[in-house]
Write a protein that holds these residues in place. Sequence first.
Motif, PDB file in Angstrom:
ATOM      1  N   THR A   1      12.555   9.401   6.008  1.00 44.66           N
ATOM      2  CA  THR A   1      11.589  10.324   5.415  1.00 44.66           C
ATOM      3  C   THR A   1      10.931  11.100   6.558  1.00 44.66           C
ATOM      4  OG1 THR A   1       9.779   8.706   5.436  1.00 44.66           O
ATOM      5  CG2 THR A   1      11.130   8.812   3.427  1.00 44.66           C
ATOM      6  N   PRO A   2      10.310  12.239   6.258  1.00 44.80           N
ATOM      7  CA  PRO A   2       9.684  13.029   7.320  1.00 44.80           C
ATOM      8  C   PRO A   2       8.545  12.307   8.022  1.00 44.80           C
ATOM      9  CG  PRO A   2       9.908  14.317   5.324  1.00 44.80           C
ATOM     10  CD  PRO A   2      10.250  12.919   4.977  1.00 44.80           C
ATOM     11  N   CYS A   3       7.902  11.382   7.334  1.00 43.29           N
ATOM     12  CA  CYS A   3       6.727  10.707   7.874  1.00 43.29           C
ATOM     13  C   CYS A   3       6.525   9.416   7.085  1.00 43.29           C
ATOM     14  CB  CYS A   3       5.534  11.656   7.736  1.00 43.29           C
ATOM     15  SG  CYS A   3       3.915  10.931   7.879  1.00 43.29           S
ATOM     16  N   VAL A   4       5.885   8.451   7.674  1.00 47.40           N
ATOM     17  CA  VAL A   4       5.645   7.168   7.033  1.00 47.40           C
ATOM     18  C   VAL A   4       4.846   7.318   5.736  1.00 47.40           C
ATOM     19  CG1 VAL A   4       3.569   6.645   8.360  1.00 47.40           C
ATOM     20  CG2 VAL A   4       4.952   4.772   7.454  1.00 47.40           C
ATOM     21  N   TYR A   5       4.039   8.372   5.644  1.00 45.06           N
ATOM     22  CA  TYR A   5       3.182   8.534   4.474  1.00 45.06           C
ATOM     23  C   TYR A   5       3.890   9.113   3.254  1.00 45.06           C
ATOM     24  CZ  TYR A   5      -0.419   7.544   7.857  1.00 45.06           C
ATOM     25  OH  TYR A   5      -1.177   6.941   8.823  1.00 45.06           O
ATOM     26  N   PHE A   6       5.052   9.693   3.431  1.00 43.72           N
ATOM     27  CA  PHE A   6       5.805  10.222   2.292  1.00 43.72           C
ATOM     28  C   PHE A   6       6.739   9.130   1.780  1.00 43.72           C
ATOM     29  CE2 PHE A   6       4.493  14.106   4.408  1.00 43.72           C
ATOM     30  CZ  PHE A   6       3.986  14.811   3.330  1.00 43.72           C
TER      31      PHE A   6
ATOM     32  N   GLU B   1       7.747   8.637  -1.757  1.00 37.73           N
ATOM     33  CA  GLU B   1       8.507   8.880  -2.975  1.00 37.73           C
ATOM     34  C   GLU B   1       9.990   9.128  -2.676  1.00 37.73           C
ATOM     35  OE1 GLU B   1       5.561  10.395  -2.558  1.00 37.73           O
ATOM     36  OE2 GLU B   1       4.487   9.222  -4.055  1.00 37.73           O
ATOM     37  N   LYS B   2      10.818   8.842  -3.657  1.00 38.26           N
ATOM     38  CA  LYS B   2      12.258   9.071  -3.510  1.00 38.26           C
ATOM     39  C   LYS B   2      12.569  10.529  -3.207  1.00 38.26           C
ATOM     40  CE  LYS B   2      13.865   5.214  -6.266  1.00 38.26           C
ATOM     41  NZ  LYS B   2      14.656   4.772  -7.416  1.00 38.26           N
TER      42      LYS B   2
ATOM     43  N   TYR C   1      -0.803  14.586  -1.477  1.00 47.74           N
ATOM     44  CA  TYR C   1      -1.224  13.572  -2.438  1.00 47.74           C
ATOM     45  C   TYR C   1      -2.555  13.894  -3.114  1.00 47.74           C
ATOM     46  CZ  TYR C   1       2.739  10.840  -0.997  1.00 47.74           C
ATOM     47  OH  TYR C   1       4.020  10.425  -0.752  1.00 47.74           O
ATOM     48  N   THR C   2      -3.337  14.800  -2.545  1.00 47.24           N
ATOM     49  CA  THR C   2      -4.596  15.175  -3.190  1.00 47.24           C
ATOM     50  C   THR C   2      -4.498  16.484  -3.966  1.00 47.24           C
ATOM     51  OG1 THR C   2      -5.397  16.179  -1.138  1.00 47.24           O
ATOM     52  CG2 THR C   2      -6.061  13.897  -1.584  1.00 47.24           C
TER      53      THR C   2
END
Length: 133
Positions: A52-57, A59-60, A114-115
């Motif tokens: 994924t692009p970053c640990v925080y993303f 979702e599939k 996410y916000t």
Amino acid sequence: MIIKPQKLLSVLLKNDKENNKISLLQYINHENKVICEAGNVIAHIKSNGDVTPCVYFREKSFICGNILCQDFSDIWINSNTMNQFRKLESIQGKCNKCKIFNMCMGGCRAYAYYTTGFLNGFDNRCWNIEEEN
């Protein structure tokens, strides 16, 4: 006292043409566009091999590929998701007129997503307290 958060890679400094210290992101961001570490200088590899692009993303929809099935370089270069992060043009909200945009470059895209539901959404944790004109 105002505490200004530093982006992950802003501790890695480089000299620009005028010999000023700038962050790695500022160095690669010649056009002063929206830029995020995600998909530009970092990626996250999950224990199952998903990238994924970053640990925080999480979702599939943000899975760019799997290193158990593909070369990482192929995922990095050809992933539509990674390239989506590299093509962000502007941020919603006061960022478009901000005088110090080159310091934070729009904040965290994950938090904004996410916000607000948009990758180019406004990161409302902005520490710049100047009012919009």
